[in-house]
Design an enzyme around this catalytic site. Structure first.
Site, short mmCIF file in Angstrom:
data_model
loop_
_atom_site.label_atom_id
_atom_site.label_comp_id
_atom_site.label_asym_id
_atom_site.label_seq_id
_atom_site.Cartn_x
_atom_site.Cartn_y
_atom_site.Cartn_z
N LYS A 180 0.85 -1.19 0.00
CA LYS A 180 0.00 0.00 0.00
C LYS A 180 0.89 1.24 0.00
O LYS A 180 1.50 1.60 1.00
CB LYS A 180 -0.91 0.04 1.22
CG LYS A 180 -2.08 1.00 1.00
CD LYS A 180 -2.52 1.75 2.22
CE LYS A 180 -1.79 3.03 2.49
NZ LYS A 180 -1.96 4.10 1.50
N GLY A 233 6.67 4.81 8.43
CA GLY A 233 5.83 6.00 8.56
C GLY A 233 5.95 6.57 9.96
O GLY A 233 6.98 6.40 10.63
N GLU A 236 3.21 7.45 15.54
CA GLU A 236 1.83 7.32 16.02
C GLU A 236 1.08 6.22 15.26
O GLU A 236 0.40 5.38 15.85
CB GLU A 236 1.09 8.65 15.88
CG GLU A 236 -0.34 8.57 16.37
CD GLU A 236 -1.05 9.91 16.29
OE1 GLU A 236 -0.69 10.82 17.04
OE2 GLU A 236 -1.96 10.04 15.44
N GLY A 238 2.48 3.82 13.47
CA GLY A 238 3.18 2.55 13.73
C GLY A 238 2.74 1.91 15.02
O GLY A 238 2.56 0.70 15.11
N GLU A 255 9.55 0.99 10.75
CA GLU A 255 10.62 1.99 10.58
C GLU A 255 9.93 3.33 10.71
O GLU A 255 9.14 3.72 9.87
CB GLU A 255 11.29 1.80 9.22
CG GLU A 255 12.64 2.47 9.13
CD GLU A 255 12.54 3.87 8.58
OE1 GLU A 255 12.46 4.80 9.41
OE2 GLU A 255 12.52 4.05 7.36
N CYS A 289 13.52 10.49 7.36
CA CYS A 289 13.33 10.21 8.78
C CYS A 289 14.63 10.19 9.56
O CYS A 289 14.62 10.45 10.76
CB CYS A 289 12.57 8.90 8.95
SG CYS A 289 13.16 7.61 7.86
N GLU A 390 9.89 15.51 15.39
CA GLU A 390 10.39 15.48 14.01
C GLU A 390 9.53 16.42 13.16
O GLU A 390 8.31 16.26 13.07
CB GLU A 390 10.32 14.06 13.44
CG GLU A 390 10.91 14.01 12.05
CD GLU A 390 11.13 12.60 11.55
OE1 GLU A 390 10.61 11.66 12.15
OE2 GLU A 390 11.83 12.46 10.54
#
Lengths: 886, 115
Positions: A180, A233, A236, A238, A255, A289, A390
């Protein structure tokens, strides 16, 4: 405008709902394509297709080499679409063309590298040479197998690369995948699906569905037919995926976010460090990231460094992403642009100093687009939100520090741990700093370098598991342990017998590789034996008494130039420290062979020395059962007693003061290579020791016959040992210098050793161990006193064997039942003991009567008791036996 | 200058009101609740809640005795916000959705009310 469809079960198709959504060029805000918008039904169809494909074996059943061949075809199709992929990626995600043009090549390389690793280097099957279970022998190995149906959910920052990071390992390791892509950037994944179709990847092996993450994620992460979810991604999302996956216990790799520290040391090359700081933050508009968004700078160069960063940042060209002169393109969306603006406002409100940037940028000739200037905040405190959260945009916090230790502490003051850097002209110092940071990747004098074979992933809330490299391939497999029983026989299975009344272990493996050289003058054979072992530097281990008797010197003389020394500090009942001390001497003398000259204590110590000398460490490290996997330091044993049989056995008994008891190294690989039985070495043994060690050997032989592990080979050895002891013990007791009888006693002890090292001992040994440990009764004497009592106890289960013992003891058993013969054997042992002056009662050996119950409880837990032919479950039985022996 | 809005810009479910009041009572706190953007790493941001002061230009709305505040920029970006509360076996916290979702994961995760 181009139209893209979902890729399910090998076919491109509209969404079940018929819905579509638009993809927008973030550099112009113009729509560039419509995409079928998957919903729950499409997600379920994709899962079903993947499950069918996986279960069919059409892909998972291929060999890794066969899958590699198909992956090569896949990679070739990607190559054909390279230009289209690069341009589409560029327009869809805002990635500058200077970067996007490499992405197809990197994807092809990744596919090929991982396929090659899986087909040639990956440990699909792995032997476990040491199982750690002495009671269930067999071949042990693991197979790594595909997990099954995997879901890959990827973000919008590197859509093509992220797609390859999920597709390559999952397919190469034999899984089927539902990918996806992010809704902002779905196009490259759907083009890659075209490549898979063109390459003939079987239907259902790869499925690509675009659509809203919340709706699709809820299906993909909870569906029982999905075995693994790999997500890249936000933390939150994850965290929520992990919760959802927990219900059906899916494997999860995540990740997630980062707030990585890029540490500039005061000795760094200034130009390199400034470039590294700017590249580490502003590359791809900061939408990475693991970006080094906290640049840590020493106080003494802080102002100068910030000024140089400002100058460099302001020189960066911001432009449309297809313009080859652009250093930075747009952010991915207006939402992301607004997020960055919000954080810049937060930074200003928090009191950080805005050095440059902090504003949108208009690109000449373009109306719209989500462009933002590279932004530097100085005077940032690490507790500020802009230093902790971040931002995912071109915003860097420059933080001042005073020492390397403080820099590491600041770097670690984060919920994240994904990337990081150190810039220094001193590599050793940089490595020290890098080691201190709790993060998944550290670059030294570099940044943003990814490599196919180098794992990537996070510490702390930056994620779970690893991507890339062999570590990343492992994440797409599940381990199956396979045990293949050595003996396919119910009556050879000790564990099955826990639920059976049949306690005998019928099958056996006889492995006694010690070369025995026996006879008058056998010592001289040591000169050739050591050469045959490939050794040149033998250390003689012995005890003070044997050395004083001149026996060690005889060995030294026989070794001639091959002896590097005599070490005579081996104590009785040796402890671990005795082994370590002897090993230290052996290491110092660079010994390559150990020659033990003595009784069981010396030989057992030598076995420990051989292990520690070979493997390093100390003796305490090796108190295990059957863990050695290769030959140990060569060992030649020359016994000076005729009792323990240690010269051919697989046991070393060593006292551990910390454990407060005797512990064991048990392993076929500690059996000495050579045993030299020369009667001159036992001629001077005192009578009492001659008798008590002989009864130890007698007990070995008789218990080997009555144990649950007894077998015909060991029975033969044991019976001959019994005969020899019965005939020769009275002779050596009467005349210690009877060389022929001494040799027979040595042979008897060795054969009894062979018998019990395979067949084990039993209750008499367990009881003797106990009174030895608690009341210091010499082992041989304790064995002798207890043995006849245990023989009578074992008549219930071992009458036939004990009848053979009676015959070996020269008892006339004609007209006797086995039971009567067995009882006669016990009587014969006691008669022999009386004849040779062996002690007959425990009370005479200093055992207090009131300790008998305590002794019984210790004895029933002794390892030897496990193998006693008659199962021992009631401590009262042992109390009764101790009382008889008392 | 803050602005008390007359139109509804924040919807709060009964469960969410109860949870917020419980939180504030436990903390002995009666300050406003701020709705703000929060980024939790790699890619997508989300909305979250924190106990905060009212700031200049903030939009504020009173609901069931609670004061909610949001900056005009965030309201412009996200639109009207709905706050609900879930207390399930594996999911517990506030769920924030918006009339103009910030991204495709709108309402997927949960957040706590931060002091």
């Amino acid at each position: 405008m181009e139209q893209y469809k979902l890729f399910i079960n090998g076919k491109f198709q509209d969404a079940a709902s018929g819905k579509t959504f638009e993809s927008v060029d973030p550099g112009t805000e113009a729509p560039i394509a419509t995409i079928a918008q998957a919903g729950k039904a499409d997600a379920e169809a994709a899962i079903a297709a993947a499950r069918r494909a996986f279960n069919s074996g059409v892909w998972s059943g291929l060999t890794p080499a066969a899958r590699m061949a198909k992956i090569h075809d896949f990679a070739d199709e990607v190559a054909k679409q390279g230009l289209r992929l690069a341009a589409t990626e560029c327009m869809d995600s805002g990635q500058i063309i200077g970067l996007a043009k490499f992405s197809p090549l990197l994807g092809i390389g990744f596919l090929r590298n991982m396929a090659l690793a899986a087909a040639t280097k990956f440990p699909w099957e792995e032997e476990i040479p040491v199982s750690g279970n002495a009671f269930g022998p067999g071949r042990e190995f693991i197979r790594r197998e595909p997990i099954g149906v995997c879901v890959g959910i990827i973000p919008w920052n590197f859509p093509m690369t992220m797609a390859f990071w999920k597709i390559a390992p999952s397919l190469i390791m034999g899984n089927c995948l539902i990918l996806k892509p992010a809704s902002y950037t779905s196009l490259s994944a759907l083009i890659i699906a075209e490549c898979a179709q063109a390459a003939g990847i079987p239907d259902g092996v790869i499925n690509v569905i675009a659509g809203p993450g919340g709706e699709l994620g809820s299906v993909l992460c909870t569906h029982p037919d999905v075995d693994k979810v790999a997500f890249t991604g936000s933390t939150e999302v994850g965290r929520e995926i992990m919760r959802m996956a927990a219900d059906t216990v899916k494997k999860v790799t995540l990740e997630l976010g980062g707030k990585s520290a890029n540490i500039i040391l005061d000795d760094a090359d200034m130009e390199l460090a400034v470039e590294g700081a700017c590249f580490g933050t502003f590359f791809h508009q900061g939408q990475i990231c693991e970006s080094g968004t906290r640049v840590l700078v020493p106080a003494k160069i802080y102002d100068q460094f910030v000024e140089k960063m400002k100058k460099r940042a302001e020189a960066l060209r911001i432009g449309y992403q297809l313009d080859p002169t652009s250093h930075m393109g747009p952010l991915v969306s207006k939402q992301q642009l607004a997020t960055v603006e919000r954080y810049v406002k937060i930074g200003k409100d928090e009191g950080a100093k805005l050095v440059t940037g902090g504003k949108r940028v208009e690109v000449a000739g373009i109306k719209g687009g989500y462009y933002y200037a590279p932004t530097i905040f100085a005077n940032v405190n690490n507790k500020m939100r802009i230093a902790q959260e971040e931002i995912f945009g071109p915003v860097v916090c420059v933080i001042k520090y005073d020492s390397d230790e403080e820099a590491v502490a600041i770097a670690n003051d984060s919920i994240y741990g994904l990337g990081g850097g150190v810039f220094s002209s001193n590599q050793a110092r940089a490595e020290r700093v890098a080691r201190g940071v709790r993060t998944g990747t550290m670059w030294i004098n570099n940044y943003h370098i990814f490599s196919d074979y180098c794992p990537f992933g996070g510490y702390k809330q930056s994620g779970v598991g690893r991507e890339l490299g062999v570590a990343g391939l492992h994440e797409y497999t599940v381990i199956k342990r396979v045990h293949v029983n050595t003996m396919a026989d119910a009556k050879t299975n000790m564990t099955f017998q826990l639920m059976s009344d049949y306690k005998k272990v019928d099958g056996f493996a006889y492995n006694c590789p010690t070369m025995v050289i026996a006879g008058h003058g056998a010592l001289s054979s040591i000169y050739k034996a050591i050469v045959d072992l490939g050794c040149r530097r033998a250390l003689v281990l012995t005890d003070p008494g044997v050395n004083k008797a001149g026996l060690a010197q005889k060995v030294k003389n026989a070794l001639a130039d091959f002896c590097v020394g005599i070490y005579d500090k081996i104590p009785p009942d040796p402890d671990l420290e005795a082994v370590d001390a002897a090993t230290a001497v052996a290491r110092e003398l660079k010994a390559d062979c150990i020659v033990s000259v003595g009784g069981g204590s010396v030989i057992d110590t030598a076995k420990g020395v051989c292990v520690t000398l070979k493997n390093g460490g100390n003796a305490n490290d090796y108190l295990n059962f059957l863990v050695l996997t290769e030959p140990q330091t060569p060992h030649i044993a020359i016994p000076t007693t005729s009792g323990t049989g240690s010269e051919v056995t697989n046991v070393s008994v060593l006292t551990s003061h910390k454990a407060g008891r005797k512990l064991f190294i048990v392993d076929a690989r500690i059996m000495p290579n050579v045993a030299i039985l020369d009667p001159i070495f036992s001629l001077s043994l005192p009578k009492d020791m001659t008798v008590s060690t002989a009864m130890d050997a007698m007990t070995h032989a008789i218990e080997a016959m009555t144990s649950t592990m007894s077998n015909k080979i060991c029975d033969g050895m044991a019976l001959q040992a019994i005969r020899l002891i019965n005939e020769n013990l009275p002779l050596v007791a009467a005349d210690g210098k009877n060389e022929k009888a001494r040799l027979n006693m040595q042979l008897a002890a060795t054969m009894a050793g062979w018998a019990f090292t395979i067949a084990q001992v039993g209750l008499a040994h367990g009881m003797a161990h106990t009174v030895g440990a608690l009341h210091h009764v010499p082992h041989g004497a304790a064995c002798g006193i207890i043995l006849p009592k245990v023989m009578r106890y074992n008549v219930e289960t071992s009458a036939d064997k004990l009848a053979q013992v009676a015959h070996a003891l020269n008892v006339n058993t004609s007209n006797m039942s086995d039971r009567d013969a067995a009882l006669a054997a016990a009587d014969a042992i006691e008669a022999l003991m009386v004849k040779v002056g062996h002690p007959m009662r425990l009370r005479d050996m200093g055992v207090p009567e009131e300790s008998i119950p305590v002794c019984a409880f210790h004895a029933i837990a002794d390892t030897a008791v496990i193998f006693n032919g008659r199962p021992v479950n009631d401590p009262n039985d042992i109390i009764a036996l101790y009382t008889q022996a008392y | 200058m803050m602005r008390q809005v007359s139109e509804v810009i924040v919807n709060v479910t009964v469960d969410a009101v109860t949870a917020i009041k419980s939180f504030l009572v436990n903390k002995d706190n009666r300050k406003p609740i701020r709705i703000d953007i929060h980024n939790t790493g790699c890619c997508d941001c989300s909305l979250d809640l924190s106990v905060d002061e009212v700031r200049e230009n903030d939009l504020i709305q009173e609901i069931e005795g609670l004061t909610f505040t949001i900056s005009p920029e965030i309201h412009e970006l996200a639109g009207d916000v709905t706050i609900s509360y879930v207390n399930e076996k594996v999911k517990k916290g506030f769920v924030l959705t918006s009339s103009k979702p910030l991204n495709e994961w709108d309402g997927f995760g949960v957040c706590d009310l931060k002091q």
